[in-house]
Scaffold this motif. Structure first.
Motif, PDB file in Angstrom:
ATOM      1  N   LYS A   1     -36.758 -19.500 -90.106  1.00 19.05           N
ATOM      2  CA  LYS A   1     -35.365 -18.718 -90.371  1.00 19.05           C
ATOM      3  C   LYS A   1     -34.476 -19.364 -89.471  1.00 19.05           C
ATOM      4  O   LYS A   1     -33.591 -18.712 -88.734  1.00 19.05           O
ATOM      5  CB  LYS A   1     -35.710 -17.253 -89.652  1.00 19.05           C
ATOM      6  CG  LYS A   1     -36.873 -16.336 -90.124  1.00 19.05           C
ATOM      7  CD  LYS A   1     -36.225 -14.911 -90.532  1.00 19.05           C
ATOM      8  CE  LYS A   1     -37.071 -14.366 -91.591  1.00 19.05           C
ATOM      9  NZ  LYS A   1     -36.833 -13.030 -91.758  1.00 19.05           N
ATOM     10  N   LYS A   2     -34.217 -20.679 -89.903  1.00 14.80           N
ATOM     11  CA  LYS A   2     -33.032 -21.446 -89.250  1.00 14.80           C
ATOM     12  C   LYS A   2     -31.894 -21.199 -90.008  1.00 14.80           C
ATOM     13  O   LYS A   2     -31.332 -22.228 -90.936  1.00 14.80           O
ATOM     14  CB  LYS A   2     -33.529 -22.957 -89.164  1.00 14.80           C
ATOM     15  CG  LYS A   2     -34.652 -23.235 -88.595  1.00 14.80           C
ATOM     16  CD  LYS A   2     -35.143 -24.699 -88.605  1.00 14.80           C
ATOM     17  CE  LYS A   2     -36.549 -24.707 -89.292  1.00 14.80           C
ATOM     18  NZ  LYS A   2     -36.672 -26.301 -89.525  1.00 14.80           N
TER      19      LYS A   2
ATOM     20  N   LEU B   1     -31.099 -21.358 -78.826  1.00 15.25           N
ATOM     21  CA  LEU B   1     -32.048 -20.742 -79.542  1.00 15.25           C
ATOM     22  C   LEU B   1     -32.903 -21.638 -79.902  1.00 15.25           C
ATOM     23  O   LEU B   1     -32.740 -22.568 -80.434  1.00 15.25           O
ATOM     24  CB  LEU B   1     -31.645 -19.760 -80.845  1.00 15.25           C
ATOM     25  CG  LEU B   1     -32.455 -19.124 -81.578  1.00 15.25           C
ATOM     26  CD1 LEU B   1     -32.975 -17.770 -80.832  1.00 15.25           C
ATOM     27  CD2 LEU B   1     -31.836 -18.786 -82.833  1.00 15.25           C
ATOM     28  N   MET B   2     -34.372 -21.529 -79.777  1.00 13.73           N
ATOM     29  CA  MET B   2     -35.422 -22.468 -79.897  1.00 13.73           C
ATOM     30  C   MET B   2     -36.637 -22.139 -80.545  1.00 13.73           C
ATOM     31  O   MET B   2     -36.886 -20.645 -80.640  1.00 13.73           O
ATOM     32  CB  MET B   2     -35.925 -23.040 -78.784  1.00 13.73           C
ATOM     33  CG  MET B   2     -34.664 -23.690 -77.802  1.00 13.73           C
ATOM     34  SD  MET B   2     -35.540 -24.170 -76.161  1.00 13.73           S
ATOM     35  CE  MET B   2     -35.365 -22.558 -75.260  1.00 13.73           C
ATOM     36  N   GLU B   3     -37.313 -22.885 -81.039  1.00 17.55           N
ATOM     37  CA  GLU B   3     -38.898 -22.580 -81.299  1.00 17.55           C
ATOM     38  C   GLU B   3     -39.482 -21.925 -80.172  1.00 17.55           C
ATOM     39  O   GLU B   3     -39.466 -22.452 -79.132  1.00 17.55           O
ATOM     40  CB  GLU B   3     -39.332 -23.848 -81.782  1.00 17.55           C
ATOM     41  CG  GLU B   3     -40.877 -23.700 -82.146  1.00 17.55           C
ATOM     42  CD  GLU B   3     -41.419 -25.359 -82.122  1.00 17.55           C
ATOM     43  OE1 GLU B   3     -40.701 -26.495 -82.012  1.00 17.55           O
ATOM     44  OE2 GLU B   3     -42.643 -25.576 -82.529  1.00 17.55           O
ATOM     45  N   CYS B   4     -40.232 -20.895 -80.513  1.00 19.65           N
ATOM     46  CA  CYS B   4     -40.930 -20.389 -79.545  1.00 19.65           C
ATOM     47  C   CYS B   4     -42.388 -20.813 -79.592  1.00 19.65           C
ATOM     48  O   CYS B   4     -43.086 -20.712 -80.719  1.00 19.65           O
ATOM     49  CB  CYS B   4     -41.052 -18.724 -79.671  1.00 19.65           C
ATOM     50  SG  CYS B   4     -41.728 -17.874 -78.353  1.00 19.65           S
TER      51      CYS B   4
ATOM     52  N   ASN C   1     -41.391 -21.342 -87.970  1.00 17.17           N
ATOM     53  CA  ASN C   1     -40.057 -21.003 -87.652  1.00 17.17           C
ATOM     54  C   ASN C   1     -39.300 -21.452 -88.568  1.00 17.17           C
ATOM     55  O   ASN C   1     -38.497 -22.221 -88.610  1.00 17.17           O
ATOM     56  CB  ASN C   1     -39.630 -21.473 -86.477  1.00 17.17           C
ATOM     57  CG  ASN C   1     -40.452 -20.803 -85.049  1.00 17.17           C
ATOM     58  OD1 ASN C   1     -39.922 -19.725 -84.839  1.00 17.17           O
ATOM     59  ND2 ASN C   1     -41.140 -21.519 -84.518  1.00 17.17           N
TER      60      ASN C   1
ATOM     61  N   TYR D   1     -32.550 -24.718 -82.591  1.00 21.38           N
ATOM     62  CA  TYR D   1     -32.120 -24.090 -83.816  1.00 21.38           C
ATOM     63  C   TYR D   1     -30.251 -23.980 -83.775  1.00 21.38           C
ATOM     64  O   TYR D   1     -29.494 -24.415 -84.522  1.00 21.38           O
ATOM     65  CB  TYR D   1     -32.620 -22.781 -84.107  1.00 21.38           C
ATOM     66  CG  TYR D   1     -34.050 -23.009 -84.601  1.00 21.38           C
ATOM     67  CD1 TYR D   1     -34.439 -23.986 -85.316  1.00 21.38           C
ATOM     68  CD2 TYR D   1     -35.026 -22.168 -84.214  1.00 21.38           C
ATOM     69  CE1 TYR D   1     -35.962 -24.326 -85.654  1.00 21.38           C
ATOM     70  CE2 TYR D   1     -36.262 -22.078 -84.307  1.00 21.38           C
ATOM     71  CZ  TYR D   1     -36.733 -23.337 -85.163  1.00 21.38           C
ATOM     72  OH  TYR D   1     -38.102 -23.714 -85.489  1.00 21.38           O
TER      73      TYR D   1
ATOM     74  N   GLN E   1     -36.533 -11.624 -81.758  1.00 18.55           N
ATOM     75  CA  GLN E   1     -36.685 -11.529 -82.979  1.00 18.55           C
ATOM     76  C   GLN E   1     -35.359 -11.251 -83.736  1.00 18.55           C
ATOM     77  O   GLN E   1     -34.425 -10.723 -83.263  1.00 18.55           O
ATOM     78  CB  GLN E   1     -37.756 -10.514 -83.363  1.00 18.55           C
ATOM     79  CG  GLN E   1     -37.318  -9.140 -83.038  1.00 18.55           C
ATOM     80  CD  GLN E   1     -38.559  -8.029 -83.494  1.00 18.55           C
ATOM     81  OE1 GLN E   1     -39.483  -8.369 -83.052  1.00 18.55           O
ATOM     82  NE2 GLN E   1     -38.096  -6.938 -84.011  1.00 18.55           N
TER      83      GLN E   1
ATOM     84  N   HIS F   1     -41.438 -13.041 -87.204  1.00 17.45           N
ATOM     85  CA  HIS F   1     -41.353 -14.271 -86.719  1.00 17.45           C
ATOM     86  C   HIS F   1     -40.409 -13.972 -85.283  1.00 17.45           C
ATOM     87  O   HIS F   1     -39.739 -12.957 -85.195  1.00 17.45           O
ATOM     88  CB  HIS F   1     -40.035 -15.135 -87.553  1.00 17.45           C
ATOM     89  CG  HIS F   1     -40.710 -15.317 -88.916  1.00 17.45           C
ATOM     90  ND1 HIS F   1     -40.749 -14.466 -90.064  1.00 17.45           N
ATOM     91  CD2 HIS F   1     -41.066 -16.466 -89.167  1.00 17.45           C
ATOM     92  CE1 HIS F   1     -41.143 -15.094 -90.913  1.00 17.45           C
ATOM     93  NE2 HIS F   1     -41.775 -16.468 -90.647  1.00 17.45           N
ATOM     94  N   SER F   2     -40.611 -14.997 -84.346  1.00 20.60           N
ATOM     95  CA  SER F   2     -39.985 -14.822 -83.163  1.00 20.60           C
ATOM     96  C   SER F   2     -39.527 -16.138 -82.729  1.00 20.60           C
ATOM     97  O   SER F   2     -39.631 -17.216 -83.246  1.00 20.60           O
ATOM     98  CB  SER F   2     -40.862 -14.197 -82.066  1.00 20.60           C
ATOM     99  OG  SER F   2     -42.177 -15.217 -82.022  1.00 20.60           O
ATOM    100  N   PHE F   3     -38.606 -16.092 -81.771  1.00 22.50           N
ATOM    101  CA  PHE F   3     -37.778 -17.458 -81.003  1.00 22.50           C
ATOM    102  C   PHE F   3     -37.957 -17.231 -79.802  1.00 22.50           C
ATOM    103  O   PHE F   3     -38.098 -16.299 -79.107  1.00 22.50           O
ATOM    104  CB  PHE F   3     -36.439 -17.328 -81.906  1.00 22.50           C
ATOM    105  CG  PHE F   3     -36.434 -17.498 -83.352  1.00 22.50           C
ATOM    106  CD1 PHE F   3     -36.410 -18.730 -84.197  1.00 22.50           C
ATOM    107  CD2 PHE F   3     -36.419 -16.246 -83.955  1.00 22.50           C
ATOM    108  CE1 PHE F   3     -36.499 -18.612 -85.336  1.00 22.50           C
ATOM    109  CE2 PHE F   3     -36.455 -16.356 -85.419  1.00 22.50           C
ATOM    110  CZ  PHE F   3     -36.404 -17.584 -86.171  1.00 22.50           C
TER     111      PHE F   3
END
Ligand SMILES: Nc1ncnc2c1ncn2[C@@H]1O[C@H](COP(=O)(O)OP(=O)(O)OP(=O)(O)O)[C@@H](O)[C@H]1O
Length: 349
Positions: free
Chosen positions: A30-31, A116-119, A28, A104, A57, A64-66
């Motif tokens: 894409k912060k 929005l968090m790490e998935c 992850n 995030y 996404q 990447h996904s979240f």
């Protein structure tokens, strides 16, 4: 005193889903500062009391996904839960542990607040436990140790979690578990105590039920319940309703029958965690690590993430949600009617 009690959810039947060989491991990175409109919803991963968690996404980038937790403001206000939701955001945004899901960014619009968090695409530990029925000692050691690391991180910051259970442990792509859902977490004041009656009924510590005030040691109690559930697939304190469950909890761990296959060292650590008197409870990472139940467990390898996890989830790409149970799709948002009080309570989002 607030009252926030969760029933444990009923056991569910798992739908069969075809698994594919894993070819992707998520990271992850894409912060960056995003707008809500930048996020595209792929599917729903789970639902909760106040909303849902969607797999998202950024635009068309499916590499990447979240996880986007979306909470309905009208529900929050109607249940007077503003303070808790703000505390969840405040706490989550300050944490940085490999054993806790990363936060995030937050957002708000007219109807919802968002985190929005790490998935973690490996699915809930609850689902794996349901599938396997119960866990072996080595599997229990691994997952409990991840939970202990997460709690130790929180406790060293004077944060009590108060809702440990298999539903709140989620597998990352590697098979390590991370703590999610900080809806009941609280940063304690200098005296280190709080009085809110909250938690999931079967996991509640006696001092919460008795409303005597509690502190971080309630999380030790829940570690004992969690281990019992891992090893037996059952809960130590059952009952027809909350009242009966509370009565059984107050009767104490010595009234619980352990199945024959549960080893003496497992019984010993569970009983140490589930001591009625919080002062006598096993707590603190070094004392826990030294307990004979963890004699053969490699804590250094766990922290270095070189310990082999019991299950490596099958994840075919960054948007593969097949380790999650299908959820009903998002219904149209209804306008946030009937909101009163501080209309700007969500300013931190
Ligand atoms: N970071 C994440 N990665 C993947 N799935 C997640 C993540 N966070 C939550 N989920 C999924 O969404 C579900 C609901 O999340 P969470 O428990 O945080 O919501 P909640 O609204 O607080 O729920 P509850 O009211 O049951 O406590 C989880 O059980 C899990 O299946």
């Amino acid at each position: 005193m607030g009252v926030q009690v969760r029933q444990i959810r009923p056991k569910r039947t798992l739908p069969f889903k075809k698994r594919h060989k894993m070819t992707w491991i998520g990271d992850n990175d894409k912060k960056k500062s995003l707008k809500l409109d930048d996020l595209k919803v792929i599917t729903t991963l789970g639902t909760g009391g106040f909303g849902r968690v969607n797999l998202v996404q950024i635009g068309d980038d499916c590499s990447h996904s979240f996880a986007l937790k979306k909470l309905k403001k009208s529900h929050i206000v109607a249940n007077k839960n503003e303070k808790n939701v703000k505390e969840e955001l405040r706490i989550l945004s300050q944490l940085n542990s490999d054993f806790i899901v990363k936060f995030y960014q937050s957002f708000r619009d007219d109807h919802n607040v968002y985190m929005l968090m790490e998935c973690c695409l490996g699915g809930e530990l609850f689902t794996i436990l349901q599938k396997e029925g119960s866990f072996s000692n080595t599997t229990t050691q691994f997952y409990t140790a991840c939970a202990i690391e997460a709690l130790e991180y929180l406790h060293s910051r004077n944060i009590v979690f108060r809702d440990l259970k298999p539903e709140n442990l989620i597998l990352d792509a590697q098979g390590y578990v991370k703590l999610i859902d900080f809806g009941f977490a609280k940063k304690l004041d200098i005296d280190g105590r709080t009085t809110t009656l909250c938690g999931t009924v079967h996991y509640m510590a006696p001092e919460i039920i008795r409303n005597e005030g509690h502190d971080i040691r309630v999380d030790s109690w829940t570690l004992g319940i969690l281990m019992f559930e891992f090893l037996t697939g059952d809960l130590p304190f059952g009952g027809e309703n909350s009242y009966a469950i509370f009565k059984n909890i107050l009767a104490g761990i010595d009234t619980v029958d352990f199945p024959e296959y549960v080893t003496t060292s497992a019984i010993s650590i569970i009983k140490s965690f589930c001591q009625e008197n919080p002062c006598k409870r096993l707590a603190g990472i070094s004392a826990i690590r030294q307990h004979k139940y963890f004699n053969d467990f490699d804590w250094d390898a766990l922290v270095a993430r070189t310990h082999a996890p019991p299950v490596v989830p099958k994840i075919k790409n960054a948007t593969d949600s097949s380790n999650f149970i299908d959820c009903p799709s998002d219904e149209d948002e209804t306008p946030s009617e009937g909101m009163s009080g501080d209309m700007d309570w969500d300013a931190d989002f």
